[in-house]
Enzyme design. Structure first.
Site, PDB file in Angstrom:
ATOM      1  N   TYR A 176     143.149  85.430  86.385  1.00  0.00           N
ATOM      2  CA  TYR A 176     142.765  84.047  86.657  1.00  0.00           C
ATOM      3  C   TYR A 176     141.281  83.960  87.025  1.00  0.00           C
ATOM      4  CZ  TYR A 176     142.507  79.523  89.031  1.00  0.00           C
ATOM      5  OH  TYR A 176     142.134  78.255  89.426  1.00  0.00           O
TER       6      TYR A 176
ATOM      7  N   GLY B 131     144.715  73.944  83.054  1.00  0.00           N
ATOM      8  CA  GLY B 131     144.627  75.360  83.400  1.00  0.00           C
ATOM      9  C   GLY B 131     145.907  75.853  84.032  1.00  0.00           C
TER      10      GLY B 131
END
Length: 250
Positions: free
Chosen positions: A153, A90
Site C-alpha cells: 500500500y 483506492g
C-alpha cells in the site's frame, strides 16, 4: 460580485472512488463550489446516495469497477470535456512483508496505481482534459511514514508522486497541472477497516497534533488544487495530516 479564486463554477470535475469516504466528500464539496461533477465508484447504491447529496445541476453518476475490462473506457466516454480530475479510488490492506503474494500485489497496485495512470492516459488520448485542467492524485501519508504491514500500500501511494511529477511536465504546455494530495488519518470506512485488521490507529492519533481529520478537511484541500487559487502549483505533494508526518520526521 468579487472574484473568488476557489470557485469551481462552470467547471466539470471527475471524481473516482466517490461512493464513500474522502472521494464522496470531495464530490460534495466540488458541487458546493459550483462544479458539475461526474462521479464513479463500484457500489451503485452508495454512488446514487452520493449523487443525491450533490447540490446544483449537471451531475452524472457512472457505476464502474475500474479494474474490469472496458470500465475505464466507459467512464471516459461518459465524462465529456473535463476541467479537473480527482483520483480518489483506492484500496488498503494490511499484509506483513513476509506474506506478500502476487494476488495482493496485483490487487493493490492495480487499483492504486494502474487504474489512475491508465485513466489519465485515456482522458489525454481522447482529449477530454481541457486547457488548464487540474489533475489531483489522492495519495496517503503511509508513503512517507511506512507503517507496519503496509509495504505494498505504501509503495502504491509513493508511486503516484513520481508519476504525477512526470505527467505535470508533459502537460504543462497545455497549462494543465498535476499534484498529489496526501491525507493523514481521516474518519472514513477505510480507516475503520484498517483498525479492525490490527492497525494501531489510536497510537498514531496520539502523536497527531491536530488529532483525527474529517473527510471535509481533505476535500477543501482538493478544491484548492482544482481551482484557480492553485494555478501556479504543480508537481507538488500537498500533505493534509494534522501535523503527523512533520512531527515524526523531526
Amino acid at each position: 460580485m468579487s472574484f473568488n479564486p476557489f470557485s469551481l463554477a462552470g467547471r466539470r470535475i471527475l471524481v473516482t472512488g466517490a461512493s464513500s469516504g474522502i472521494g464522496r466528500q470531495i464530490a460534495i464539496s466540488c458541487a458546493d463550489m459550483g462544479a458539475a461533477v461526474v462521479i464513479t465508484g463500484r457500489d451503485p447504491t452508495r454512488l446514487d446516495d452520493t449523487l443525491g447529496q450533490l447540490v446544483g445541476d449537471g451531475h452524472t453518476a457512472v457505476p464502474a469497477d475500474l479494474l474490469e475490462t472496458g470500465a475505464i473506457d466507459r467512464v471516459v466516454a461518459a465524462s465529456g470535456a473535463l476541467n479537473g480530475v480527482v483520483l480518489a479510488a483506492g484500496i488498503a490492506k494490511m499484509v506483513p512483508f513476509r506474506m506478500i503474494s502476487q494476488a495482493h500485489l496485483d490487487t493493490v497496485l492495480g487499483l492504486n496505481v494502474h487504474v489512475p495512470l491508465l485513466l489519465i492516459k485515456s482522458l489525454l488520448a481522447k482529449r477530454s482534459l481541457q486547457q488548464g485542467a487540474s489533475i489531483v492524485f489522492v495519495g496517503a501519508v503511509a508513503s512517507e511514514v511506512g507503517p507496519v504491514a503496509t509495504a505494498v500500500y505504501s509503495a502504491s501511494k509513493a508511486a503516484l508522486l513520481g508519476a504525477a511529477r512526470t505527467l505535470a511536465l508533459e502537460v504543462a504546455k497545455h497549462k494543465m497541472r498535476a499534484n498529489v494530495l496526501s491525507p493523514g488519518y481521516v474518519r472514513t470506512p477505510l480507516l475503520d477497516a484498517l483498525g479492525n485488521t490490527g492497525a494501531k490507529i489510536d497510537a498514531l492519533l496520539d502523536i497527531t497534533p491536530l488529532g483525527m481529520g474529517e473527510p471535509v478537511d481533505v476535500a477543501h484541500a482538493a478544491v484548492f488544487l482544482l481551482s484557480d487559487a492553485s494555478r501556479w502549483v504543480t508537481r507538488s505533494l500537498f500533505i493534509a495530516d494534522g501535523g503527523l508526518t512533520t512531527r515524526m520526521s523531526v
